[in-house]
Enzyme design. Structure first.
Site, PDB file in Angstrom:
ATOM      1  N   GLY A  13       0.786  -1.227   0.000  1.00 18.95           N
ATOM      2  CA  GLY A  13       0.000   0.000   0.000  1.00 18.95           C
ATOM      3  C   GLY A  13       0.818   1.276   0.000  1.00 18.95           C
ATOM      4  O   GLY A  13       0.364   2.302   0.519  1.00 18.95           O
ATOM      5  N   SER A  14       1.998   1.256  -0.607  1.00 18.70           N
ATOM      6  CA  SER A  14       2.779   2.503  -0.625  1.00 18.70           C
ATOM      7  C   SER A  14       2.109   3.545  -1.520  1.00 18.70           C
ATOM      8  O   SER A  14       2.105   4.742  -1.204  1.00 18.70           O
ATOM      9  CB  SER A  14       4.229   2.247  -1.058  1.00 18.70           C
ATOM     10  OG  SER A  14       4.313   1.879  -2.413  1.00 18.70           O
TER      11      SER A  14
ATOM     12  N   LEU B 274      -4.876  -7.163  -6.861  1.00 19.22           N
ATOM     13  CA  LEU B 274      -4.522  -8.249  -7.777  1.00 19.22           C
ATOM     14  C   LEU B 274      -5.683  -9.116  -8.259  1.00 19.22           C
ATOM     15  O   LEU B 274      -5.474 -10.019  -9.059  1.00 19.22           O
ATOM     16  CB  LEU B 274      -3.428  -9.124  -7.136  1.00 19.22           C
ATOM     17  CG  LEU B 274      -2.140  -8.365  -6.780  1.00 19.22           C
ATOM     18  CD1 LEU B 274      -1.083  -9.303  -6.208  1.00 19.22           C
ATOM     19  CD2 LEU B 274      -1.571  -7.605  -7.983  1.00 19.22           C
TER      20      LEU B 274
ATOM     21  N   HIS C  91      -0.388   0.312 -13.415  1.00 15.04           N
ATOM     22  CA  HIS C  91       0.354  -0.909 -13.751  1.00 15.04           C
ATOM     23  C   HIS C  91       1.830  -0.566 -13.892  1.00 15.04           C
ATOM     24  O   HIS C  91       2.172   0.448 -14.514  1.00 15.04           O
ATOM     25  CB  HIS C  91      -0.185  -1.503 -15.057  1.00 15.04           C
ATOM     26  CG  HIS C  91       0.408  -2.838 -15.371  1.00 15.04           C
ATOM     27  ND1 HIS C  91       0.005  -3.997 -14.733  1.00 15.04           N
ATOM     28  CD2 HIS C  91       1.403  -3.199 -16.205  1.00 15.04           C
ATOM     29  CE1 HIS C  91       0.725  -5.005 -15.183  1.00 15.04           C
ATOM     30  NE2 HIS C  91       1.576  -4.558 -16.072  1.00 15.04           N
TER      31      HIS C  91
HETATM   32  C1  GAR Z   1       2.802  -1.289  -7.660  1.00 15.30           C
HETATM   33  O1  GAR Z   1       4.044  -1.320  -8.319  1.00 15.30           O
HETATM   34  C2  GAR Z   1       1.680  -1.447  -8.648  1.00 15.30           C
HETATM   35  O2  GAR Z   1       1.906  -0.823  -9.870  1.00 15.30           O
HETATM   36  C3  GAR Z   1       1.652  -2.929  -8.815  1.00 15.30           C
HETATM   37  O3  GAR Z   1       1.848  -3.441  -7.526  1.00 15.30           O
HETATM   38  C4  GAR Z   1       2.652  -2.528  -6.768  1.00 15.30           C
HETATM   39  C5  GAR Z   1       1.943  -2.228  -5.479  1.00 15.30           C
HETATM   40  O4  GAR Z   1       2.786  -1.540  -4.593  1.00 15.30           O
HETATM   41  N1  GAR Z   1       0.415  -3.356  -9.391  1.00 15.30           N
HETATM   42  C6  GAR Z   1       0.315  -4.411 -10.205  1.00 15.30           C
HETATM   43  O5  GAR Z   1       1.252  -5.129 -10.496  1.00 15.30           O
HETATM   44  C7  GAR Z   1      -1.095  -4.668 -10.726  1.00 15.30           C
HETATM   45  N2  GAR Z   1      -1.059  -5.587 -11.829  1.00 15.30           N
HETATM   46  P1  GAR Z   1       2.163  -0.809  -3.321  1.00 15.30           P
HETATM   47  O6  GAR Z   1       1.252  -1.806  -2.613  1.00 15.30           O
HETATM   48  O7  GAR Z   1       3.346  -0.466  -2.475  1.00 15.30           O
HETATM   49  O8  GAR Z   1       1.416   0.397  -3.789  1.00 15.30           O
END
Ligand code: GAR
Length: 187
Positions: free
Chosen positions: A12-13, A87, A106
């Site tokens: 969740g950053s 996801l 993405h």
């Molecule tokens: C992010 O890099 C986002 O783009 C990716 O997951 C990460 C979540 O990081 N999303 C995907 O791959 C969706 N297909 P976070 O939880 O620290 O925001």
């Protein structure tokens, strides 16, 4: 002001930056009012709780069916749904209930390196294995297929042949942090 629900599965950053940005800048006219996770262990839930933001954990059966979720989104008067590292595939009922009101980020330059199974680390490993000279981020509307809705914004980063998947991941995530709130505000 416009009311946002963020959907997450992990750290969740991105969610954290959206929440904090819009709290610190009420003049943006955007408010994150609900965080929804499909994983009870997601770090994002702790992050949201620390900020006194209401959270909801949605189970698989409920996600497929939708009644409770739609009721919650309605109760919170949600204008825009923002996916931030979420996801699960978005079901048809949700796409139809929020037409052009669901956005995703993405960690690659779609239409390349998207689709089922292409998330997080897997994306950056595939980019690296292909010897790409650049990667980046894509912010897009969400439809019923993974990573296929129309593109709102893209930004690229240059890659060096020696960059590991981890280095690429860091660089791309930093680009996400700098841009997602800005694009969401624009919507
Ligand atoms: C992010 O890099 C986002 O783009 C990716 O997951 C990460 C979540 O990081 N999303 C995907 O791959 C969706 N297909 P976070 O939880 O620290 O925001």
């Amino acid at each position: 002001s416009k009311r946002i629900a963020i959907l997450v599965s992990g750290t969740g950053s991105n969610a954290r930056i959206l929440i904090d940005r819009f709290r610190q800048h009420p003049e943006d006219g955007v408010e994150v009012v609900l965080l929804i996770s499909n994983k009870a262990t997601a770090g994002a839930l702790t992050m949201a709780a620390e900020r006194d933001l209401p959270t909801l954990v949605v189970q698989r059966a409920e996600w497929k069916e939708g009644q409770e979720l739609l009721r919650a989104l309605d109760a919170y008067d949600i204008d825009l749904i923002v996916l931030a590292g979420f996801l699960w595939l978005i079901p048809a009922y949700l796409v139809h209930a929020y037409p052009n009101k669901i956005v995703n980020i993405h960690p690659a330059l779609l239409p390349k390196y998207g689709g089922k199974g292409m998330y997080g680390r897997h994306v950056h490993e595939a980019v690296r294995a292909a010897g790409e000279v650049e990667s980046g981020i894509t912010i897009h509307y969400v439809n019923e297929n993974y990573d296929e809705g129309s593109i709102i914004y893209q930004a690229a980063v240059r890659l060096d042949p020696e960059d590991t998947a981890e280095v690429i991941a860091d660089r791309v995530l930093r680009l996400e942090h700098g841009n997602y709130w800005r694009v969401v505000r624009g919507l």
